[in-house]
Design a protein around this motif. Structure first.
Motif, PDB file in Angstrom:
ATOM      1  N   PRO A  10       0.798  -1.231   0.000  1.00 16.38           N
ATOM      2  CA  PRO A  10       0.000   0.000   0.000  1.00 16.38           C
ATOM      3  C   PRO A  10       0.837   1.291   0.000  1.00 16.38           C
ATOM      4  CG  PRO A  10       0.145  -0.842   2.241  1.00 16.38           C
ATOM      5  CD  PRO A  10       1.061  -1.685   1.395  1.00 16.38           C
ATOM      6  N   ASP A  11       1.849   1.385  -0.834  1.00 10.73           N
ATOM      7  CA  ASP A  11       2.618   2.629  -0.937  1.00 10.73           C
ATOM      8  C   ASP A  11       1.685   3.791  -1.306  1.00 10.73           C
ATOM      9  OD1 ASP A  11       4.282   4.761  -2.053  1.00 10.73           O
ATOM     10  OD2 ASP A  11       5.906   3.300  -2.006  1.00 10.73           O
ATOM     11  N   PRO A  12       1.699   4.879  -0.521  1.00 11.89           N
ATOM     12  CA  PRO A  12       0.757   5.983  -0.796  1.00 11.89           C
ATOM     13  C   PRO A  12       0.964   6.636  -2.167  1.00 11.89           C
ATOM     14  CG  PRO A  12       2.278   6.549   1.001  1.00 11.89           C
ATOM     15  CD  PRO A  12       2.484   5.103   0.706  1.00 11.89           C
ATOM     16  N   ARG A  13       2.163   6.486  -2.756  1.00 10.37           N
ATOM     17  CA  ARG A  13       2.395   7.086  -4.084  1.00 10.37           C
ATOM     18  C   ARG A  13       1.556   6.423  -5.169  1.00 10.37           C
ATOM     19  NH1 ARG A  13       8.812   6.652  -3.823  1.00 10.37           N
ATOM     20  NH2 ARG A  13       8.176   4.801  -2.672  1.00 10.37           N
ATOM     21  N   LEU A  14       1.040   5.206  -4.882  1.00  9.22           N
ATOM     22  CA  LEU A  14       0.134   4.544  -5.833  1.00  9.22           C
ATOM     23  C   LEU A  14      -1.219   5.247  -5.895  1.00  9.22           C
ATOM     24  CD1 LEU A  14       0.907   0.796  -5.080  1.00  9.22           C
ATOM     25  CD2 LEU A  14       1.332   1.981  -7.245  1.00  9.22           C
ATOM     26  N   HIS A  15      -1.462   6.162  -4.963  1.00  8.95           N
ATOM     27  CA  HIS A  15      -2.756   6.856  -4.935  1.00  8.95           C
ATOM     28  C   HIS A  15      -2.687   8.263  -5.510  1.00  8.95           C
ATOM     29  CE1 HIS A  15      -3.377   3.716  -1.708  1.00  8.95           C
ATOM     30  NE2 HIS A  15      -4.142   3.390  -2.715  1.00  8.95           N
ATOM     31  N   LYS A  16      -1.520   8.614  -6.082  1.00  8.14           N
ATOM     32  CA  LYS A  16      -1.412   9.923  -6.753  1.00  8.14           C
ATOM     33  C   LYS A  16      -2.129   9.855  -8.090  1.00  8.14           C
ATOM     34  CE  LYS A  16       3.163  11.643  -5.397  1.00  8.14           C
ATOM     35  NZ  LYS A  16       4.429  12.126  -5.974  1.00  8.14           N
ATOM     36  N   LYS A  17      -2.771  10.971  -8.454  1.00  8.04           N
ATOM     37  CA  LYS A  17      -3.442  11.036  -9.762  1.00  8.04           C
ATOM     38  C   LYS A  17      -2.431  11.564 -10.782  1.00  8.04           C
ATOM     39  CE  LYS A  17      -7.618  12.958 -11.802  1.00  8.04           C
ATOM     40  NZ  LYS A  17      -8.133  11.863 -12.579  1.00  8.04           N
ATOM     41  N   ALA A  18      -2.251  10.814 -11.861  1.00  6.91           N
ATOM     42  CA  ALA A  18      -1.264  11.193 -12.872  1.00  6.91           C
ATOM     43  C   ALA A  18      -1.776  12.362 -13.706  1.00  6.91           C
ATOM     44  CB  ALA A  18      -0.966   9.997 -13.779  1.00  6.91           C
ATOM     45  N   VAL A  19      -0.839  13.204 -14.180  1.00  7.54           N
ATOM     46  CA  VAL A  19      -1.224  14.364 -14.995  1.00  7.54           C
ATOM     47  C   VAL A  19      -1.077  14.028 -16.480  1.00  7.54           C
ATOM     48  CG1 VAL A  19      -0.606  16.037 -13.204  1.00  7.54           C
ATOM     49  CG2 VAL A  19       1.086  15.396 -14.925  1.00  7.54           C
ATOM     50  N   ALA A  20      -1.855  14.717 -17.303  1.00  7.97           N
ATOM     51  CA  ALA A  20      -1.816  14.482 -18.751  1.00  7.97           C
ATOM     52  C   ALA A  20      -0.456  14.877 -19.313  1.00  7.97           C
ATOM     53  CB  ALA A  20      -2.922  15.286 -19.430  1.00  7.97           C
ATOM     54  N   VAL A  21      -0.011  14.151 -20.317  1.00  9.67           N
ATOM     55  CA  VAL A  21       1.234  14.468 -21.033  1.00  9.67           C
ATOM     56  C   VAL A  21       0.916  15.602 -21.997  1.00  9.67           C
ATOM     57  CG1 VAL A  21       2.882  13.575 -22.732  1.00  9.67           C
ATOM     58  CG2 VAL A  21       2.136  12.127 -20.819  1.00  9.67           C
ATOM     59  N   SER A  22       1.695  16.697 -21.945  1.00  9.35           N
ATOM     60  CA  SER A  22       1.384  17.831 -22.821  1.00  9.35           C
ATOM     61  C   SER A  22       2.016  17.646 -24.197  1.00  9.35           C
ATOM     62  CB  SER A  22       1.831  19.151 -22.191  1.00  9.35           C
ATOM     63  OG  SER A  22       3.178  19.065 -21.805  1.00  9.35           O
ATOM     64  N   GLU A  23       3.152  16.967 -24.243  1.00 13.05           N
ATOM     65  CA  GLU A  23       3.787  16.714 -25.538  1.00 13.05           C
ATOM     66  C   GLU A  23       4.501  15.368 -25.480  1.00 13.05           C
ATOM     67  OE1 GLU A  23       7.211  18.459 -28.504  1.00 13.05           O
ATOM     68  OE2 GLU A  23       6.894  19.450 -26.582  1.00 13.05           O
ATOM     69  N   VAL A  24       4.282  14.537 -26.501  1.00 14.71           N
ATOM     70  CA  VAL A  24       4.958  13.238 -26.534  1.00 14.71           C
ATOM     71  C   VAL A  24       6.357  13.461 -27.115  1.00 14.71           C
ATOM     72  CG1 VAL A  24       4.844  10.842 -27.271  1.00 14.71           C
ATOM     73  CG2 VAL A  24       2.732  12.094 -26.816  1.00 14.71           C
ATOM     74  N   ARG A 106     -16.641  -4.422 -22.780  1.00 16.16           N
ATOM     75  CA  ARG A 106     -16.062  -3.758 -23.955  1.00 16.16           C
ATOM     76  C   ARG A 106     -15.805  -2.284 -23.649  1.00 16.16           C
ATOM     77  NH1 ARG A 106     -19.515  -7.320 -25.723  1.00 16.16           N
ATOM     78  NH2 ARG A 106     -21.212  -5.962 -25.102  1.00 16.16           N
ATOM     79  N   VAL A 107     -14.709  -1.770 -24.164  1.00 17.51           N
ATOM     80  CA  VAL A 107     -14.450  -0.334 -24.030  1.00 17.51           C
ATOM     81  C   VAL A 107     -13.943   0.217 -25.365  1.00 17.51           C
ATOM     82  CG1 VAL A 107     -13.935  -0.310 -21.545  1.00 17.51           C
ATOM     83  CG2 VAL A 107     -12.087  -0.755 -23.157  1.00 17.51           C
ATOM     84  N   ALA A 108     -14.273   1.467 -25.612  1.00 18.56           N
ATOM     85  CA  ALA A 108     -13.671   2.204 -26.724  1.00 18.56           C
ATOM     86  C   ALA A 108     -12.761   3.240 -26.090  1.00 18.56           C
ATOM     87  CB  ALA A 108     -14.749   2.866 -27.571  1.00 18.56           C
ATOM     88  N   VAL A 109     -11.536   3.303 -26.575  1.00 18.59           N
ATOM     89  CA  VAL A 109     -10.515   4.159 -25.956  1.00 18.59           C
ATOM     90  C   VAL A 109      -9.915   5.088 -27.003  1.00 18.59           C
ATOM     91  CG1 VAL A 109      -8.388   4.161 -24.586  1.00 18.59           C
ATOM     92  CG2 VAL A 109      -9.883   2.196 -24.523  1.00 18.59           C
ATOM     93  N   ARG A 110      -9.615   6.305 -26.571  1.00 19.42           N
ATOM     94  CA  ARG A 110      -8.855   7.222 -27.412  1.00 19.42           C
ATOM     95  C   ARG A 110      -7.549   7.526 -26.676  1.00 19.42           C
ATOM     96  NH1 ARG A 110     -12.270  12.000 -29.019  1.00 19.42           N
ATOM     97  NH2 ARG A 110     -12.165  12.433 -26.798  1.00 19.42           N
ATOM     98  N   ALA A 111      -6.443   7.578 -27.415  1.00 25.29           N
ATOM     99  CA  ALA A 111      -5.140   7.859 -26.786  1.00 25.29           C
ATOM    100  C   ALA A 111      -4.203   8.411 -27.847  1.00 25.29           C
ATOM    101  CB  ALA A 111      -4.567   6.576 -26.183  1.00 25.29           C
ATOM    102  N   LEU A 112      -3.009   8.791 -27.397  1.00 27.06           N
ATOM    103  CA  LEU A 112      -1.925   9.137 -28.318  1.00 27.06           C
ATOM    104  C   LEU A 112      -0.952   7.969 -28.333  1.00 27.06           C
ATOM    105  CD1 LEU A 112      -1.161  12.774 -27.071  1.00 27.06           C
ATOM    106  CD2 LEU A 112      -2.688  12.085 -28.947  1.00 27.06           C
ATOM    107  N   ASP A 113      -0.317   7.734 -29.488  1.00 19.93           N
ATOM    108  CA  ASP A 113       0.702   6.679 -29.539  1.00 19.93           C
ATOM    109  C   ASP A 113       2.074   7.274 -29.211  1.00 19.93           C
ATOM    110  OD1 ASP A 113       1.691   7.895 -31.832  1.00 19.93           O
ATOM    111  OD2 ASP A 113       0.812   6.429 -33.215  1.00 19.93           O
TER     112      ASP A 113
END
Ligand code: NI
Length: 167
Positions: A10-24, A106-113
Motif C-alpha cells: 500500500p505505498d501511498p504514491r500509488l494513490h497519486k493522480k497522474a497528470v496528462a502528457v502535454s507533448e509526446v 467492452r471499451v472504446a478508448v482514445r489515446a496518443l501513440d
C-alpha cells in the motif's frame, strides 16, 4: 533502456493522480521504453507510469503470447463502455494476490501513440480488463480497491507478513 523499480501496495504514491502528457517528446518515449522493459522483465501484461513513480498519463500493455504486440497509450480516455465481465486480476504492485473484479466487457478508448499521433481502439475481454486496470492506476486506484473493505484489510495483512519474511 533501464529497469524501473515498481511501487508496492500500500505505498501511498500509488494513490497519486497522474497528470496528462502535454507533448509526446523523447523523455516520454524513453519512459515508454523503460516501462515496457520493466513490464516484460517482471513479467507482466500491463504497467502504468504511476507504478514506477512517474505520475504522467502513460500506460504500456502487451497481452500477446510471444510479447510482440506492445501497446503504448498516452493520455488514454475511455469514450464508451458496455457489458460486464468478471476476471481474476493480479498486479505487479500487489505481488501474489489474485482476486475477481467486475469490469466492463467492452471499451472504446482514445489515446496518443508513442509518436504523439491520436488513435482510437475498441477492446473486449482481457485487453478491455487490462486497459481499465491501468487507467485506474493513473487515477490513483489499485485493483484491490474494487474489493470489500474486509478483503482489502486481509490483503494488506498478508502483504505485511510477506514483507516481514523477505526483509
Ligand atoms: Ni496493476
Amino acid at each position: 533502456m533501464a529497469l524501473l523499480p515498481i511501487l508496492r501496495y500500500p505505498d501511498p504514491r500509488l494513490h497519486k493522480k497522474a497528470v496528462a502528457v502535454s507533448e509526446v517528446d523523447d523523455s516520454v518515449r524513453k519512459l515508454i521504453a523503460d516501462m515496457a522493459e520493466t513490464m516484460y522483465e517482471a513479467p507482466g501484461i500491463g504497467l502504468a507510469a504511476t507504478q514506477v513513480d512517474a505520475h504522467q498519463r502513460v500506460v504500456v500493455i502487451d497481452i500477446s503470447e510471444d510479447k510482440s504486440k506492445l501497446l503504448a497509450l498516452v493520455n488514454p480516455e475511455i469514450l464508451a463502455r458496455s457489458g460486464e465481465q468478471v476476471c481474476e486480476e493480479g498486479c505487479l504492485s500487489v505481488p501474489g494476490i489474485y482476486e475477481k473484479v467486475t469490469r466492463s466487457e467492452r471499451v472504446a478508448v482514445r489515446a496518443l501513440d508513442a509518436r504523439g499521433a491520436p488513435f482510437e481502439l475498441e477492446a473486449d475481454g482481457l485487453l478491455a480488463v487490462c486497459i481499465q486496470h491501468e487507467i485506474d492506476h493513473l487515477d490513483g486506484k489499485v485493483f484491490v480497491e474494487h474489493l470489500s473493505r474486509l478483503k482489502q484489510s486481509r490483503i494488506r495483512a498478508r502483504l505485511a507478513k510477506q514483507a516481514r519474511i523477505t526483509a
